[in-house]
Scaffold this motif. Sequence first.
Motif, short mmCIF file in Angstrom:
data_model
loop_
_atom_site.label_atom_id
_atom_site.label_comp_id
_atom_site.label_asym_id
_atom_site.label_seq_id
_atom_site.Cartn_x
_atom_site.Cartn_y
_atom_site.Cartn_z
N ASP A 27 0.83 -1.21 0.00
CA ASP A 27 0.00 0.00 0.00
C ASP A 27 0.87 1.27 0.00
OD1 ASP A 27 -1.96 1.89 0.31
OD2 ASP A 27 -2.78 1.08 2.17
N HIS A 28 1.17 1.77 -1.22
CA HIS A 28 1.88 3.04 -1.39
C HIS A 28 3.17 3.12 -0.57
CE1 HIS A 28 -2.29 3.90 -2.62
NE2 HIS A 28 -1.73 4.77 -3.46
N MET A 215 10.32 -1.19 8.31
CA MET A 215 9.36 -2.08 8.96
C MET A 215 7.99 -1.89 8.32
SD MET A 215 10.11 -2.35 13.03
CE MET A 215 11.51 -3.31 13.62
N ILE A 216 7.38 -3.01 7.92
CA ILE A 216 6.07 -2.93 7.30
C ILE A 216 5.09 -3.86 8.01
CG2 ILE A 216 7.08 -2.34 5.06
CD1 ILE A 216 6.44 -5.13 4.07
N ASP A 217 3.82 -3.48 7.94
CA ASP A 217 2.75 -4.29 8.51
C ASP A 217 1.49 -4.01 7.71
OD1 ASP A 217 1.57 -6.07 10.42
OD2 ASP A 217 0.68 -4.33 11.42
N LYS A 218 0.81 -5.07 7.33
CA LYS A 218 -0.43 -4.97 6.55
C LYS A 218 -0.24 -4.12 5.30
CE LYS A 218 -3.17 -5.49 10.76
NZ LYS A 218 -4.13 -4.87 11.70
N GLY A 219 0.92 -4.31 4.66
CA GLY A 219 1.18 -3.65 3.39
C GLY A 219 1.66 -2.23 3.47
N LYS A 220 1.82 -1.69 4.68
CA LYS A 220 2.22 -0.29 4.84
C LYS A 220 3.52 -0.18 5.61
CE LYS A 220 -2.45 1.71 4.82
NZ LYS A 220 -3.40 2.60 5.55
N VAL A 221 4.29 0.87 5.30
CA VAL A 221 5.49 1.17 6.07
C VAL A 221 5.06 1.77 7.41
CG1 VAL A 221 7.54 2.62 6.21
CG2 VAL A 221 6.94 1.56 4.04
N ILE A 222 5.57 1.21 8.50
CA ILE A 222 5.25 1.76 9.81
C ILE A 222 6.44 2.51 10.41
CG2 ILE A 222 3.42 0.11 10.29
CD1 ILE A 222 5.40 -1.44 12.04
N ALA A 223 7.65 2.27 9.88
CA ALA A 223 8.82 3.02 10.35
C ALA A 223 10.01 2.73 9.46
CB ALA A 223 9.15 2.68 11.80
#
Length: 255
Positions: A27-28, A215-223
């Motif tokens: 996701d983007h 770090m990614i989770d559920k298709g998104k970058v979280i950090a």
Amino acid sequence: MIEARELTKQFVRTEKKGKKEEFLAVDHISFVAEKGEILGILGPNGAGKTTLLRMLGSLMEPTSGQVVIRDSKGNTITQKEKLKKQIGYLSENTKLYGRFTVREMLSLFAELYGFSKEEIADRIAEIGELLQMETFIDNRIEKLSTGQKQRTSIARCLIHDPEIYIFDEPTLGLDIISSKSIIDFMKLEKEKGKSVLYSTHYMEEAEFLCDRIVMIDKGKVIAVGTPEQLKTSTDTGNLRDTFFALIEGGVTDEL
């Protein structure tokens, strides 16, 4: 150098009652992997790591977004053949030709990249020493151990001396000796100025190996940041705790 620009991949899944639902596996996502850098892609199963790496390696077309790859002079590469020569891609599902010896398979791939017989012999000797394959390089692949097969897979990826390595779980399920050989290889290629992107479930391994981590989770970058930056921002002592802190705290800032 390789850059992800708003990379997105949409799939359609069928629910139990036959209803179809669209979802974003990636996701983007945007980031840059620089020359001479080991960039870790970390996240749980189903986070979108493999889909992301396949798009970066030109094995899968994104639904939207762009992958930009530049040569050593900073010029953007657009021709598919040149792109293939820039990338060495290792998948956890890499298939090998079991009835070939390691040397025969490497020779085949080197020929496909246009190497001469003399160049092939020199290159295989260099790789054999680098990955400590001398004792089994003339054995048939179907007879090799798991660790030996993984080193063979990596040898296939580097036969053409690419500028960018994309490794999906390269040390998964390997013994300590085989893992060390692969980790040492990644560190050596970094010192040569190559870009190394790799995903792993082993947080401890990533902590001491990676220059930066996405770090990614559920298709998104979280950090995104160095291991130290990520730990400091979450007041944690290791990356495993860092990840849980980011998930629980909903942190999405790039460091």
